[in-house]
Design an enzyme around this catalytic site. Structure first.
Site, PDB file in Angstrom:
ATOM      1  N   ASP A   1      57.492  43.932  61.544  1.00  0.00           N
ATOM      2  CA  ASP A   1      56.491  44.940  61.884  1.00  0.00           C
ATOM      3  C   ASP A   1      56.560  45.328  63.358  1.00  0.00           C
ATOM      4  O   ASP A   1      56.700  44.476  64.228  1.00  0.00           O
ATOM      5  CB  ASP A   1      55.100  44.395  61.549  1.00  0.00           C
ATOM      6  N   HIS A   2      56.428  46.615  63.621  1.00  0.00           N
ATOM      7  CA  HIS A   2      56.341  47.191  64.967  1.00  0.00           C
ATOM      8  C   HIS A   2      57.352  46.607  65.940  1.00  0.00           C
ATOM      9  O   HIS A   2      57.002  45.923  66.891  1.00  0.00           O
ATOM     10  CB  HIS A   2      54.924  47.050  65.527  1.00  0.00           C
TER      11      HIS A   2
END
Length: 152
Positions: A81-82
């Protein structure tokens, strides 16, 4: 069992249910997320944020998710994620993550698009799903000043 993000979403769309994505950053959170999927008989998306890399390597996150998911036969998509670092995104793909999120929102738009295309080309060739942050987000600090002025 570790599965691809697309596989989880295709089934959810066809059977009309939502799939939760939960942040995991250590053994206890990984176990809790996967246990919850098993208890509810639903697949889960285990989101391992790039910001957690000082605490756990990609290889460890993968091994932990794989082991816990196989113990309970819970469909788990391990999602990076991210992540704004292309090398880390590509390492997650090589490691076996079922999904990656490339975040180039801090870059000029054209560079973000170029990098996102590269991530998609490589990830899709490996059967990995891609999420991307295109455009930019207003900073939290700027929003607070503009929207939440303190009296005085």
């Amino acid at each position: 069992m570790l599965v691809n993000f697309k596989d989880i979403l295709n089934e959810a769309y066809s059977k009309h249910y939502a799939v939760g994505s939960f942040n995991g950053y250590n053994f206890e959170t990984f176990k809790g997320i996967i246990d919850a999927g098993w208890e509810t008989r639903t697949p889960v998306i285990l989101a391992f944020g790039a910001k957690y890399l000082p605490n756990m390597s990609l290889a460890t996150a993968y091994a932990l998710a794989k082991s816990l998911g196989e113990e309970l036969e819970t469909p788990v998509c391990l999602h990076l994620d991210h992540c704004s670092d292309l090398a880390t995104v590509f390492r997650a793909i090589r490691t076996g993550f079922g999904s990656v999120m490339y975040d180039g929102s801090a870059l000029p738009f054209a560079e973000n698009i170029k990098n996102t295309r590269l991530v998609c080309k490589i990830a899709h060739a490996c059967g990995i799903t891609v999420e991307a942050e295109l455009g930019c987000l207003a900073s939290v600090r700027a929003n607070r000043k503009r929207h939440f002025r303190l009296p005085g």
